[in-house]
Each structure stands twice: as C-alpha cells, then as structure tokens.
Design a protein around this motif. Structure first.
Motif, PDB file in Angstrom:
ATOM      1  N   LEU A 168      33.307  52.128  49.000  1.00 41.71           N
ATOM      2  CA  LEU A 168      34.414  51.567  48.235  1.00 41.71           C
ATOM      3  C   LEU A 168      34.528  52.264  46.881  1.00 41.71           C
ATOM      4  CD1 LEU A 168      33.893  47.796  49.023  1.00 41.71           C
ATOM      5  CD2 LEU A 168      35.696  49.289  49.899  1.00 41.71           C
ATOM      6  N   LYS A 169      35.781  52.477  46.465  1.00 39.06           N
ATOM      7  CA  LYS A 169      35.999  53.105  45.165  1.00 39.06           C
ATOM      8  C   LYS A 169      35.907  52.045  44.065  1.00 39.06           C
ATOM      9  CE  LYS A 169      36.632  56.878  43.156  1.00 39.06           C
ATOM     10  NZ  LYS A 169      35.652  57.941  43.334  1.00 39.06           N
ATOM     11  N   VAL A 170      36.605  50.942  44.323  1.00 39.29           N
ATOM     12  CA  VAL A 170      36.627  49.852  43.345  1.00 39.29           C
ATOM     13  C   VAL A 170      36.346  48.553  44.078  1.00 39.29           C
ATOM     14  CG1 VAL A 170      38.037  48.575  41.679  1.00 39.29           C
ATOM     15  CG2 VAL A 170      38.373  51.039  41.963  1.00 39.29           C
ATOM     16  N   GLU A 171      35.483  47.745  43.519  1.00 39.76           N
ATOM     17  CA  GLU A 171      35.226  46.456  44.138  1.00 39.76           C
ATOM     18  C   GLU A 171      35.102  45.377  43.079  1.00 39.76           C
ATOM     19  OE1 GLU A 171      31.658  46.253  46.440  1.00 39.76           O
ATOM     20  OE2 GLU A 171      32.254  44.380  47.405  1.00 39.76           O
ATOM     21  N   LEU A 172      35.781  44.267  43.317  1.00 38.08           N
ATOM     22  CA  LEU A 172      35.611  43.093  42.455  1.00 38.08           C
ATOM     23  C   LEU A 172      34.992  42.006  43.314  1.00 38.08           C
ATOM     24  CD1 LEU A 172      38.291  44.628  41.258  1.00 38.08           C
ATOM     25  CD2 LEU A 172      38.425  42.568  39.865  1.00 38.08           C
ATOM     26  N   ARG A 173      33.875  41.442  42.839  1.00 36.79           N
ATOM     27  CA  ARG A 173      33.185  40.419  43.612  1.00 36.79           C
ATOM     28  C   ARG A 173      33.246  39.098  42.865  1.00 36.79           C
ATOM     29  NH1 ARG A 173      27.672  43.574  44.865  1.00 36.79           N
ATOM     30  NH2 ARG A 173      28.503  45.160  46.281  1.00 36.79           N
ATOM     31  N   SER A 205      38.254  38.556  44.572  1.00 36.71           N
ATOM     32  CA  SER A 205      37.478  39.553  45.303  1.00 36.71           C
ATOM     33  C   SER A 205      38.446  40.551  45.909  1.00 36.71           C
ATOM     34  CB  SER A 205      36.658  38.894  46.413  1.00 36.71           C
ATOM     35  OG  SER A 205      35.623  38.116  45.841  1.00 36.71           O
ATOM     36  N   ILE A 206      38.298  41.799  45.503  1.00 35.14           N
ATOM     37  CA  ILE A 206      39.191  42.854  45.988  1.00 35.14           C
ATOM     38  C   ILE A 206      38.336  44.072  46.302  1.00 35.14           C
ATOM     39  CG2 ILE A 206      41.037  44.461  45.325  1.00 35.14           C
ATOM     40  CD1 ILE A 206      42.161  42.294  43.506  1.00 35.14           C
ATOM     41  N   ALA A 207      38.633  44.760  47.394  1.00 32.46           N
ATOM     42  CA  ALA A 207      37.924  46.001  47.715  1.00 32.46           C
ATOM     43  C   ALA A 207      38.958  47.101  47.929  1.00 32.46           C
ATOM     44  CB  ALA A 207      37.093  45.808  48.970  1.00 32.46           C
ATOM     45  N   ILE A 208      38.754  48.226  47.267  1.00 36.73           N
ATOM     46  CA  ILE A 208      39.722  49.318  47.361  1.00 36.73           C
ATOM     47  C   ILE A 208      39.004  50.598  47.759  1.00 36.73           C
ATOM     48  CG2 ILE A 208      41.360  50.731  46.052  1.00 36.73           C
ATOM     49  CD1 ILE A 208      41.826  48.131  44.350  1.00 36.73           C
ATOM     50  N   GLU A 209      39.529  51.247  48.784  1.00 33.36           N
ATOM     51  CA  GLU A 209      38.881  52.450  49.292  1.00 33.36           C
ATOM     52  C   GLU A 209      39.354  53.688  48.545  1.00 33.36           C
ATOM     53  OE1 GLU A 209      39.355  52.497  53.560  1.00 33.36           O
ATOM     54  OE2 GLU A 209      38.618  50.428  53.608  1.00 33.36           O
ATOM     55  N   PRO A 210      38.576  54.770  48.622  1.00 39.62           N
ATOM     56  CA  PRO A 210      38.985  56.000  47.933  1.00 39.62           C
ATOM     57  C   PRO A 210      40.348  56.476  48.432  1.00 39.62           C
ATOM     58  CG  PRO A 210      36.727  56.179  48.710  1.00 39.62           C
ATOM     59  CD  PRO A 210      37.270  54.913  49.275  1.00 39.62           C
ATOM     60  N   PRO A 236      33.946  40.668  32.732  1.00 36.43           N
ATOM     61  CA  PRO A 236      34.227  39.383  33.387  1.00 36.43           C
ATOM     62  C   PRO A 236      33.306  38.285  32.856  1.00 36.43           C
ATOM     63  CG  PRO A 236      33.020  40.831  34.861  1.00 36.43           C
ATOM     64  CD  PRO A 236      33.337  41.637  33.645  1.00 36.43           C
ATOM     65  N   THR A 237      33.804  37.043  32.880  1.00 36.25           N
ATOM     66  CA  THR A 237      32.966  35.916  32.472  1.00 36.25           C
ATOM     67  C   THR A 237      31.892  35.669  33.549  1.00 36.25           C
ATOM     68  OG1 THR A 237      35.025  35.015  31.615  1.00 36.25           O
ATOM     69  CG2 THR A 237      33.103  33.606  31.488  1.00 36.25           C
ATOM     70  N   ASP A 238      32.291  35.722  34.827  1.00 35.45           N
ATOM     71  CA  ASP A 238      31.353  35.667  35.958  1.00 35.45           C
ATOM     72  C   ASP A 238      31.757  36.725  36.959  1.00 35.45           C
ATOM     73  OD1 ASP A 238      30.060  33.126  35.245  1.00 35.45           O
ATOM     74  OD2 ASP A 238      32.030  32.264  35.730  1.00 35.45           O
ATOM     75  N   GLY A 239      30.818  37.061  37.838  1.00 36.98           N
ATOM     76  CA  GLY A 239      31.127  37.989  38.921  1.00 36.98           C
ATOM     77  C   GLY A 239      30.872  39.425  38.522  1.00 36.98           C
ATOM     78  N   ALA A 240      31.169  40.347  39.438  1.00 36.01           N
ATOM     79  CA  ALA A 240      30.846  41.747  39.193  1.00 36.01           C
ATOM     80  C   ALA A 240      32.055  42.635  39.472  1.00 36.01           C
ATOM     81  CB  ALA A 240      29.685  42.175  40.082  1.00 36.01           C
ATOM     82  N   VAL A 241      32.210  43.671  38.645  1.00 36.66           N
ATOM     83  CA  VAL A 241      33.223  44.691  38.857  1.00 36.66           C
ATOM     84  C   VAL A 241      32.477  46.000  39.094  1.00 36.66           C
ATOM     85  CG1 VAL A 241      35.185  45.913  37.869  1.00 36.66           C
ATOM     86  CG2 VAL A 241      34.806  43.515  37.301  1.00 36.66           C
ATOM     87  N   LEU A 242      32.749  46.643  40.236  1.00 41.99           N
ATOM     88  CA  LEU A 242      32.032  47.873  40.557  1.00 41.99           C
ATOM     89  C   LEU A 242      33.004  49.021  40.760  1.00 41.99           C
ATOM     90  CD1 LEU A 242      30.524  45.459  42.682  1.00 41.99           C
ATOM     91  CD2 LEU A 242      28.787  47.158  42.132  1.00 41.99           C
ATOM     92  N   VAL A 243      32.636  50.184  40.229  1.00 44.02           N
ATOM     93  CA  VAL A 243      33.380  51.415  40.494  1.00 44.02           C
ATOM     94  C   VAL A 243      32.386  52.389  41.105  1.00 44.02           C
ATOM     95  CG1 VAL A 243      34.479  53.408  39.417  1.00 44.02           C
ATOM     96  CG2 VAL A 243      35.142  51.098  38.718  1.00 44.02           C
ATOM     97  N   ASP A 244      32.696  52.931  42.255  1.00 43.25           N
ATOM     98  CA  ASP A 244      31.768  53.791  42.994  1.00 43.25           C
ATOM     99  C   ASP A 244      30.427  53.091  43.227  1.00 43.25           C
ATOM    100  OD1 ASP A 244      33.378  55.989  43.488  1.00 43.25           O
ATOM    101  OD2 ASP A 244      32.950  56.892  41.544  1.00 43.25           O
ATOM    102  N   GLY A 245      30.474  51.788  43.473  1.00 44.82           N
ATOM    103  CA  GLY A 245      29.256  51.042  43.774  1.00 44.82           C
ATOM    104  C   GLY A 245      28.412  50.682  42.573  1.00 44.82           C
ATOM    105  N   LYS A 274      44.365  60.635  44.289  1.00 47.54           N
ATOM    106  CA  LYS A 274      43.798  59.659  43.361  1.00 47.54           C
ATOM    107  C   LYS A 274      43.819  58.277  44.017  1.00 47.54           C
ATOM    108  CE  LYS A 274      43.876  62.634  39.858  1.00 47.54           C
ATOM    109  NZ  LYS A 274      42.635  63.344  39.511  1.00 47.54           N
ATOM    110  N   THR A 275      42.847  57.472  43.640  1.00 49.24           N
ATOM    111  CA  THR A 275      42.909  56.067  43.991  1.00 49.24           C
ATOM    112  C   THR A 275      43.785  55.418  42.922  1.00 49.24           C
ATOM    113  OG1 THR A 275      40.658  56.211  44.800  1.00 49.24           O
ATOM    114  CG2 THR A 275      41.527  53.993  44.377  1.00 49.24           C
ATOM    115  N   ALA A 276      44.815  54.682  43.351  1.00 52.17           N
ATOM    116  CA  ALA A 276      45.742  54.147  42.363  1.00 52.17           C
ATOM    117  C   ALA A 276      45.879  52.643  42.506  1.00 52.17           C
ATOM    118  CB  ALA A 276      47.103  54.812  42.504  1.00 52.17           C
ATOM    119  N   ILE A 277      45.896  51.962  41.377  1.00 51.74           N
ATOM    120  CA  ILE A 277      46.128  50.517  41.366  1.00 51.74           C
ATOM    121  C   ILE A 277      47.315  50.261  40.446  1.00 51.74           C
ATOM    122  CG2 ILE A 277      45.132  48.247  40.956  1.00 51.74           C
ATOM    123  CD1 ILE A 277      42.365  49.588  41.217  1.00 51.74           C
ATOM    124  N   LEU A 278      48.396  49.777  41.054  1.00 49.23           N
ATOM    125  CA  LEU A 278      49.632  49.539  40.312  1.00 49.23           C
ATOM    126  C   LEU A 278      49.823  48.047  40.121  1.00 49.23           C
ATOM    127  CD1 LEU A 278      52.601  50.450  39.362  1.00 49.23           C
ATOM    128  CD2 LEU A 278      53.250  49.984  41.722  1.00 49.23           C
TER     129      LEU A 278
END
Lengths: 276, 267
Positions: free
Chosen positions: B10-15, B35-40, B67-76, B194-198
């Motif tokens: 995953l490129k971007v992941e919000l848990r 919770s969102i998962a975005i692939e490269p 974030p107040t709680d949870g995790a934001v990951l970029v490239d794991g 590019k991985t893009a989030i609009l």
C-alpha cells in the motif's frame, strides 16, 4: 490571457493617445496646484507682516530667511555653523529610525517566534507606545548625557510603534502561504526567512514612513532640552533671544529635511513595489 | 488485519484514524474511525460536503497534522512529519508575489535543500511543458488564474513526490479553465504514475478524474461508501476526464454519488 497580451505590446490607437494626453494633463494640474499653494503661502507670509496685518516680530518673513541663513553659515566661537546644526539633527534622526527599524524587526520576529512572549508583552508594548515619550526628555538627559539622550529619544519615540506595526504585518501574512511552506517541510526559521520577512516588505516600508517622521520629532524635542548643537537647539536659542529670523530659518530647514526624507522613502517604496 | 506483506504494497494507509480539534469552547470531532487503503499509482477522489474534514484528511497524510488516535502510514511507515514523498496542491496557487515564476516553482526544492541547479532545470522543463516557457522571469500578477495554478502544479512536482495530494485545486478557477486544467493535471499525474488523492465537493470532477471515489459523511467525517469508477473503453486505457464526461457510464456514477451525498440546499 488578456493581461499578458496587454503587457506584450500596446498598439497606440488614437483613443489611447487621447486618454494618455488626458492622464498627463490631470497629472500636470495636480503638480501646478501643489506649486501654487506653496507660492501663495510664501506670498502671504511675505505680504501680511510687510503690510503690518500681522506682527513681523512674531512671524519674520521669507525674504529675511536667506540673509539669516547666509549669516548662520559662518561658525563663530559662540555659535556653530547652521550646516553643523543640520548635520547633527539629520544624523541623530537617521540613527534613530535605523535603530528603530532594526530593533523593530528583531523584536517583532521574536514575538512572532514565541507567541507566549507576545501574549505576555502585548499590554506593555501598547502602553509604552501610548506613553508620551517626550516626557522622558529630562530623564534621558540625566541618564544618557547631552548627545546620547537625543539618540535615545529619537529611538524611543519610534521603536514601539515600529514593533507593533511590523508584528501586525507578520501576523497578516496569509496562513496558507505558511501552510504551503510547511507541506515542503519548512522549519520555523525557513518560514521566517522565506515567507514572513519577504512577505512583509510593504509593511516595513510603511513602518519606515511612520518612524522616520517620529524620529525627527524625537530629535528636535531632545535638542530643545539638552543640546548645544542641532536644529532643535538653534530654534530654542533663537526664540530665547527673540530672533524670529533664526527660528524660522531653522524651521524651514526642518521642512526641507522632512521633504528630502519623504522623497527618499517614496523612491524606496516605488523600487520595492515594482517587484509586486 | 492485513498481513505485513500486503501492507507494504500500500502507498497510503489510514488505520482507524480519529481527529479532534481542541478549542476553549470544547472539542470538535472532525474525523471518526477513518480507514482507507490506497495502492501505488491509484487516483482516488474523496468527496463530501463542506466541513466534513476532507482537507483535514490531506493534512494528516501530508504530516502537517497528527491524528488524535489511529495511524497514518505512507509506504508502510507511520507519518511523523512532512515527507519528500508527498506533494500537496492547495485550493489556490499561493504563489509568492515577490518571486518570479521560476523562483516560485523551485520553492519546495529550496526549502528541502535540494540541488538547486537540477531543481531549476527540472522546473524549467515542467513549466515549458505546461506552456509557460516564456514566462519564467515574469511575476505571478502578470499571469492568469489557470497559468498560476499550472505554476503551482510545477512547484508541487518539482520536488518529485510519489504521492500528490490535491485539495480542490481548481475551485478558484472559472468553469472552462477548470475543466481544461483538470484534464491536463489528470493526464500528467497518470503519465508520471503518481499516486493521487483528490479532495473535492464537485461530483463530476471526482467521477471524471478518479478510479475510486470515497464518500465522507457530514461532520464528524466517516467513510460512508466507496465506489470504483470504471469506463468500458475500446483500448482499455482510462479515458481523459473530458472524454469521461461524455462516456455513457458517467451519469450513472454521478447520480449514485449525488444521492450518497444527500445534498440539501439550505434556505
């Protein structure tokens, strides 16, 4: 797109030329009126005392100023040349507003950097700015001596308003420009150097305009009390021996000094704003 | 929970991300359980009504908010601050009026302490490709809105991010420029993989540009639904946004998302 095209090349149509001529005429009218006001003022100042409508002892007249000026150019054992007086006043003013600008930027940057510092000092700055600094002239004379007290007054009278103006300029920077820098990982120092300071240049010029005038006030008032040189001293001396010619010559030179400062700052402003 | 091997893909992941803003009047819950998962290489659009926390979501991914709680990951890896991998395009160009176009385009590289000779070369290349080659030494005020936003795109891409975050980047433009520029930007980002989030509140923009649309509910923002956007195309390639607007599937997606958003005009 049209904006770019109009920059690229303006073909001069007759209507455009007519508009240009109208603009130029309008500009000329403003300048001519400004000059006329000055001339009328000088004529009234010359004629009213001559016609004894006002007491010439109280006002002197313009034609008397030049001979007085020439007389004052000579330095005597009792009295320095008027050029020395002018130079002393100008030097103290320039030192005052330069110091105020430097201190203003440094202190405003510190307040921007540490928000808590700003919150703590805010009421003190506002009160210090509202205080009539000229009340401190006698104290400065005792604390700092004849020369330094004038520099001190020149600085004190302009530094607080400078800090407040520059700080509010820093606060007025679009937070989104700062956010943009942050998205690139900018440090606080980078935000200050690359966003806040260059973005505040118009505020710096505005602050310079205000404090150059204030510094001159500080110097002249300081010289009334404590100096043996300077235009403020000369005016004070002239009034004590009741020679209005000396007083008016001093005031006229002050007016010229103010005008030159105004022109210099306008020129600086134009140079800075051309980049915007 | 996904195995670590899939997480690495995953490129971007919000848990399970929560975000609350604190103010003297109390707490405001902006995002809840996201919770969102975005692939490269994916182009994802996030839509929702104003104030649903869309922009906040991008600030979390870019690392300027935590974030107040949870995790934001970029490239794991957990995001700890702004990263060079992530480029962010804001709602307006925010070009610095005291810098020339070229100086504006290299701002990011300058802040990141990159090689400025290379950065200037890259920026010149990008600006030339976007039709701004002859304006490098101009000042921002001499350019139109569309041109300025293209400079902003060059500024974002000049630092060579893998992930580009777009926060309603066309909102300030007039409608024609908006369509044309959205088209250009989508093509450029796809070509450069590019991985893009609009983030947008414009349903048409989301459907025409993205492969996947995520709908956020009203405040506090939660993921309400996700929709894959597919266009049957003869050569299998994704149509450009302008072409997509004419595709037969477009209206169907538009109406579904319209109902999802539950748009109510107030007053």
């Amino acid at each position: 797109m049209s904006k770019v095209e109009s920059l690229a090349g303006a073909s001069a149509s007759p209507q455009y030329l007519a508009w240009l001529a109208r603009e130029r005429r309008g500009h000329l009218v403003v300048r001519a009126t400004q000059l006329a006001i000055l001339v009328v003022f000088l004529i009234l100042w010359e004629m009213l005392p001559k016609a004894l409508i006002v007491n010439p002892v109280l006002t002197s007249y313009p034609s008397a100023l030049w001979p007085t000026f020439v007389e004052l150019l000579k330095s005597t054992p009792q009295q320095a040349s008027i050029l020395t007086h002018t130079w002393a006043t100008v030097l103290a003013t320039v030192l005052g507003f330069t110091g105020a600008m430097v201190l203003g930027v440094v202190i405003a940057a510190a307040l921007w950097w540490w928000n808590t510092l700003y919150k703590v000092l805010d009421p003190y700055l506002v009160v210090a700015n509202a205080m009539p600094k000229t009340a401190f002239v006698p104290i400065f004379y005792i604390w700092l001596g004849a020369t330094m007290s004038i520099y001190g007054m020149s600085l004190a009278i302009s530094v607080f308003i400078t800090i407040l103006m520059i700080y509010s300029g820093f606060q007025g920077i679009d937070p989104n420009k700062i956010k943009l820098a942050q998205t690139f990982g900018a440090t606080k120092g980078q935000i200050l150097r690359k966003v806040v300071l260059p973005g505040s240049v118009p505020t710096l010029v505005a602050a310079l305009k205000v404090n150059a005038g204030l510094s001159l006030v500080g110097v002249v008032v300081g010289e009334f009390q404590s100096a043996n040189v300077g235009l403020g001293y000369l005016i004070q001396y002239g009034s004590q021996i009741f020679k209005m010619n000396i007083v008016m010559t001093g005031i006229t030179i002050l007016a010229i000094v103010s005008s030159v400062m105004y022109l210099a700052i306008s020129w600086l402003e134009a140079a800075v704003m051309r980049r915007r | 929970m996904a195995a670590s091997s899939t997480a690495a893909l995953l490129k971007v992941e919000l848990r399970d991300v929560n975000l609350r803003y604190f103010g003297l009047e109390g707490e405001t819950e902006a995002l809840r359980g996201i919770s969102i998962a975005i692939e490269p290489g994916e182009f994802v659009a996030i839509i929702g009504q104003s104030g649903c926390g869309k922009s906040t979501l991008l600030s979390l991914i870019s690392g300027i908010l935590m974030p107040t709680d949870g995790a934001v990951l970029v490239d794991g890896r957990p995001v700890t601050g702004p990263s060079r991998k992530v480029g962010y395009m804001l709602q307006q160009d925010y070009l610095f009026e005291w810098r020339t176009i070229l100086e504006n385009a290299v701002l990011g590289a300058e802040i990141q302490g990159a090689d400025m000779v290379k950065a200037r070369e890259r920026a010149t290349g990008l600006l030339t490709r976007y039709g701004l080659g002859q304006f490098l030494q101009h000042l921002p005020r001499q350019l139109s809105g569309g041109m300025r936003q293209r400079v902003a795109l060059a500024r974002t891409l000049c630092t060579e991010p893998d992930i580009v975050l777009l926060d309603e980047p066309f909102a300030a433009l007039d409608s024609q420029t908006r369509l044309a520029l959205a088209d250009e930007v989508a093509v450029i980002l796809r070509r450069e993989r590019k991985t893009a989030i609009l983030v947008t509140h414009d349903i048409g923009e989301a459907v025409s540009m993205a492969e996947r649309v995520i709908v956020l509910s009203r405040r506090p923002g939660r993921v309400k639904s996700e929709h894959a956007i597919c266009f049957a195309n003869s050569d299998g390639a994704r149509p450009t946004p302008l072409a997509a607007r004419n595709a037969p599937e477009f209206n169907g997606y538009f109406n579904t998302l319209w109902q999802e958003l539950e748009v109510h005009v107030e007053g």
